[in-house]
Design an enzyme around this catalytic site. Structure first.
Site, PDB file in Angstrom:
ATOM      1  N   ALA A 176      74.831 -21.741  26.552  1.00  0.00           N
ATOM      2  CA  ALA A 176      76.179 -22.032  26.056  1.00  0.00           C
ATOM      3  C   ALA A 176      76.139 -22.124  24.536  1.00  0.00           C
ATOM      4  O   ALA A 176      75.059 -22.144  23.921  1.00  0.00           O
ATOM      5  CB  ALA A 176      76.687 -23.360  26.639  1.00  0.00           C
ATOM      6  N   GLY A 177      77.323 -22.188  23.944  1.00  0.00           N
ATOM      7  CA  GLY A 177      77.478 -22.569  22.539  1.00  0.00           C
ATOM      8  C   GLY A 177      76.620 -21.797  21.543  1.00  0.00           C
ATOM      9  O   GLY A 177      76.510 -20.571  21.604  1.00  0.00           O
ATOM     10  N   ASP A 203      63.816 -28.195  31.622  1.00  0.00           N
ATOM     11  CA  ASP A 203      64.563 -29.314  31.032  1.00  0.00           C
ATOM     12  C   ASP A 203      63.712 -29.843  29.877  1.00  0.00           C
ATOM     13  O   ASP A 203      62.581 -30.299  30.105  1.00  0.00           O
ATOM     14  CB  ASP A 203      64.760 -30.381  32.120  1.00  0.00           C
ATOM     15  N   VAL A 204      64.232 -29.787  28.664  1.00  0.00           N
ATOM     16  CA  VAL A 204      63.416 -30.197  27.504  1.00  0.00           C
ATOM     17  C   VAL A 204      62.994 -31.663  27.578  1.00  0.00           C
ATOM     18  O   VAL A 204      62.069 -32.077  26.879  1.00  0.00           O
ATOM     19  CB  VAL A 204      64.115 -29.910  26.143  1.00  0.00           C
ATOM     20  N   TYR A 242      74.103 -41.054  19.026  1.00  0.00           N
ATOM     21  CA  TYR A 242      74.105 -39.602  18.764  1.00  0.00           C
ATOM     22  C   TYR A 242      73.737 -39.370  17.290  1.00  0.00           C
ATOM     23  O   TYR A 242      72.878 -38.531  16.984  1.00  0.00           O
ATOM     24  CB  TYR A 242      75.463 -38.961  19.102  1.00  0.00           C
ATOM     25  N   PRO A 298      75.660 -28.297  11.444  1.00  0.00           N
ATOM     26  CA  PRO A 298      77.077 -27.938  11.542  1.00  0.00           C
ATOM     27  C   PRO A 298      77.985 -29.163  11.674  1.00  0.00           C
ATOM     28  O   PRO A 298      77.571 -30.207  12.187  1.00  0.00           O
ATOM     29  CB  PRO A 298      77.151 -27.095  12.826  1.00  0.00           C
ATOM     30  N   GLY A 299      79.223 -28.957  11.235  1.00  0.00           N
ATOM     31  CA  GLY A 299      80.287 -29.914  11.541  1.00  0.00           C
ATOM     32  C   GLY A 299      80.922 -29.514  12.867  1.00  0.00           C
ATOM     33  O   GLY A 299      80.317 -28.773  13.658  1.00  0.00           O
ATOM     34  N   THR A 355      82.563 -25.602  21.096  1.00  0.00           N
ATOM     35  CA  THR A 355      81.642 -25.097  22.121  1.00  0.00           C
ATOM     36  C   THR A 355      81.877 -25.964  23.362  1.00  0.00           C
ATOM     37  O   THR A 355      82.906 -26.622  23.460  1.00  0.00           O
ATOM     38  CB  THR A 355      80.179 -25.244  21.641  1.00  0.00           C
ATOM     39  N   PHE A 406      80.249 -28.584  23.737  1.00  0.00           N
ATOM     40  CA  PHE A 406      79.724 -29.871  23.263  1.00  0.00           C
ATOM     41  C   PHE A 406      80.646 -31.053  23.614  1.00  0.00           C
ATOM     42  O   PHE A 406      80.197 -32.071  24.149  1.00  0.00           O
ATOM     43  CB  PHE A 406      79.513 -29.767  21.745  1.00  0.00           C
TER      44      PHE A 406
HETATM   45  P1  NDP Z   1      76.822 -26.730  24.171  1.00  0.00           P
HETATM   46  O1  NDP Z   1      77.111 -27.884  25.067  1.00  0.00           O
HETATM   47  O2  NDP Z   1      77.800 -25.607  24.115  1.00  0.00           O
HETATM   48  O3  NDP Z   1      75.364 -26.145  24.512  1.00  0.00           O
HETATM   49  C1  NDP Z   1      74.268 -27.013  24.650  1.00  0.00           C
HETATM   50  C2  NDP Z   1      73.073 -26.248  25.180  1.00  0.00           C
HETATM   51  O4  NDP Z   1      71.971 -27.159  25.279  1.00  0.00           O
HETATM   52  C3  NDP Z   1      73.310 -25.677  26.557  1.00  0.00           C
HETATM   53  O5  NDP Z   1      72.754 -24.388  26.626  1.00  0.00           O
HETATM   54  C4  NDP Z   1      72.539 -26.621  27.468  1.00  0.00           C
HETATM   55  O6  NDP Z   1      72.018 -25.893  28.576  1.00  0.00           O
HETATM   56  C5  NDP Z   1      71.382 -27.039  26.560  1.00  0.00           C
HETATM   57  N1  NDP Z   1      70.753 -28.275  26.972  1.00  0.00           N
HETATM   58  C6  NDP Z   1      71.286 -29.532  26.995  1.00  0.00           C
HETATM   59  N2  NDP Z   1      70.409 -30.401  27.514  1.00  0.00           N
HETATM   60  C7  NDP Z   1      69.296 -29.687  27.821  1.00  0.00           C
HETATM   61  C8  NDP Z   1      68.048 -30.015  28.397  1.00  0.00           C
HETATM   62  N3  NDP Z   1      67.763 -31.269  28.766  1.00  0.00           N
HETATM   63  N4  NDP Z   1      67.120 -29.038  28.568  1.00  0.00           N
HETATM   64  C9  NDP Z   1      67.397 -27.766  28.204  1.00  0.00           C
HETATM   65  N5  NDP Z   1      68.575 -27.384  27.676  1.00  0.00           N
HETATM   66  C10 NDP Z   1      69.511 -28.338  27.491  1.00  0.00           C
HETATM   67  O7  NDP Z   1      76.623 -27.372  22.719  1.00  0.00           O
HETATM   68  P2  NDP Z   1      76.428 -26.733  21.263  1.00  0.00           P
HETATM   69  O8  NDP Z   1      76.046 -25.317  21.343  1.00  0.00           O
HETATM   70  O9  NDP Z   1      77.602 -27.119  20.455  1.00  0.00           O
HETATM   71  O10 NDP Z   1      75.207 -27.626  20.757  1.00  0.00           O
HETATM   72  C11 NDP Z   1      73.937 -27.100  20.444  1.00  0.00           C
HETATM   73  C12 NDP Z   1      73.250 -28.028  19.475  1.00  0.00           C
HETATM   74  O11 NDP Z   1      74.038 -28.149  18.288  1.00  0.00           O
HETATM   75  C13 NDP Z   1      73.059 -29.451  19.979  1.00  0.00           C
HETATM   76  O12 NDP Z   1      71.799 -29.895  19.539  1.00  0.00           O
HETATM   77  C14 NDP Z   1      74.180 -30.238  19.308  1.00  0.00           C
HETATM   78  O13 NDP Z   1      73.842 -31.594  19.142  1.00  0.00           O
HETATM   79  C15 NDP Z   1      74.275 -29.522  17.988  1.00  0.00           C
HETATM   80  N6  NDP Z   1      75.553 -29.608  17.276  1.00  0.00           N
HETATM   81  C16 NDP Z   1      76.757 -29.324  17.869  1.00  0.00           C
HETATM   82  C17 NDP Z   1      77.931 -29.391  17.128  1.00  0.00           C
HETATM   83  C18 NDP Z   1      79.281 -29.123  17.720  1.00  0.00           C
HETATM   84  O14 NDP Z   1      80.293 -29.634  17.178  1.00  0.00           O
HETATM   85  N7  NDP Z   1      79.394 -28.323  18.755  1.00  0.00           N
HETATM   86  C19 NDP Z   1      77.911 -29.712  15.698  1.00  0.00           C
HETATM   87  C20 NDP Z   1      76.601 -30.027  15.192  1.00  0.00           C
HETATM   88  C21 NDP Z   1      75.471 -29.948  15.945  1.00  0.00           C
HETATM   89  P3  NDP Z   1      71.914 -26.408  30.095  1.00  0.00           P
HETATM   90  O15 NDP Z   1      73.032 -27.384  30.312  1.00  0.00           O
HETATM   91  O16 NDP Z   1      72.033 -25.148  30.894  1.00  0.00           O
HETATM   92  O17 NDP Z   1      70.568 -27.011  30.181  1.00  0.00           O
HETATM   93  C1  8X3 Z   2      78.368 -32.634  16.425  1.00  0.00           C
HETATM   94  C2  8X3 Z   2      79.357 -32.876  15.353  1.00  0.00           C
HETATM   95  O1  8X3 Z   2      80.915 -34.570  14.307  1.00  0.00           O
HETATM   96  O2  8X3 Z   2      80.919 -34.404  16.720  1.00  0.00           O
HETATM   97  O3  8X3 Z   2      77.087 -32.909  15.991  1.00  0.00           O
HETATM   98  O4  8X3 Z   2      79.103 -35.447  15.591  1.00  0.00           O
HETATM   99  S1  8X3 Z   2      80.097 -34.397  15.515  1.00  0.00           S
END
Ligand code: NDP
Ligand code: 8X3
Length: 254
Positions: free
Chosen positions: A12-13, A60-61, A153, A183-184, A188, A190
């Protein structure tokens, strides 16, 4: 020459969008996530569209043994990883410190800090052998400023910031580049995950904003990997134009 990128959280994302942009630029992909059916669908789509090879590595990480076993058992012709996008992560809940759910805290720490460390360590060992590689760590504006109800978080993303700095220092002797992307707000899955499927609350986060898209962030990630060997972006913060930092937004701006 063959190039390999390993992306955690590719279902995702940012991870999924990164898979597409790296494949479009000729990289073979190692893709990780827990949802196997999504990994399969992404692999099918990318192999067909971009004619690159894709290795699915579901784990799973949070599970230390699974992370190290999976990475150790990557087929030998896939071990020359050029780029790691250490991206898997999540927020769970947005609650006052005294009211927050302990399980949410534990999962965030286990995923965003411990899981992030396991993957970073396992892949950096492979890169160290070759004395080259580029690790891209997904931080956040939440790792630059703490906001109300962001408590744990934010703490996990401050940890990413510190570990990113530490990795760059300790991996210097192996010529490994280490970059944090912060990123801000980005639209996604998220927020849907954070608010446990409550789409109305999740959507409200982006109210009056044109937030970053997953593709915007992936483009910046990819850019960081295109610079000459002697140039490393150490730390890069990006947001939509309506966001100044983790706290200040100009919603409904025209
Ligand atoms: P999404 O929820 O769209 O995607 C998250 C991804 O992480 C999924 O592919 C999910 O896969 C995977 N994931 C979560 N937990 C696990 C796990 N335990 N093991 C393996 N994979 C895992 O989020 P984003 O793409 O937005 O987020 C990606 C990163 O960016 C994160 O670290 C987030 O904190 C960070 N971020 C996000 C922001 C936002 O506003 N969206 C802004 C700043 C940072 P699956 O569930 O299939 O395991
Ligand atoms: C994700 C951005 O502002 O929701 O890291 O914390 S915020």
């Amino acid at each position: 020459m063959r190039k390999i990128v390993f992306i955690t959280g590719a279902t995702a994302g940012f991870g999924k969008a990164s898979a597409t942009i790296f494949a479009a630029n000729g990289y073979d992909l190692i893709i990780n996530g827990r949802r196997k059916e999504r990994l399969q669908a992404l692999a099918d789509e990318i192999e067909k569209k971009y004619n690159v090879a894709v290795l699915q590595l579901p784990f799973d990480v949070q599970k230390e043994k699974d992370v190290f076993d999976s990475i150790e058992n990557i087929p030998s012709d896939w071990k020359a990883i050029d780029v790691l996008i250490n991206n898997a992560g999540l927020a769970l809940g947005r609650d006052y410190f005294d009211e927050a759910d302990m399980n949410d805290w534990n999962v965030m720490i286990d995923t965003n800090v411990k899981g992030f460390l396991y993957v970073g360590k396992a892949v950096s060992q492979l890169m160290a052998v070759r004395k080259q590689g580029h690790i891209i760590n997904l931080g956040s504006v939440a790792g630059k400023q703490v906001y109300e109800k962001g408590n744990v978080y934010c703490a996990t993303k401050y940890a990413v910031d510190a570990i990113n700095q530490a990795m760059r220092i300790d991996l210097l002797r192996h010529h490994i580049k280490v970059t944090a992307i912060n990123p801000g707000a980005a639209d996604t899955e998220f927020s849907t995950v954070r608010f446990k499927g409550d789409e109305a609350i999740a959507k409200n986060i982006y109210n009056g904003l044109k937030p970053l898209s997953a593709e915007d962030v992936a483009e910046v990630i990819y850019y960081c990997t295109t610079l000459p060997t002697h140039v490393c972006i150490n730390d890069l913060t990006l947001s939509c134009t309506q966001q100044a930092n983790a706290i200040y937004f100009n919603r409904n701006a025209t």
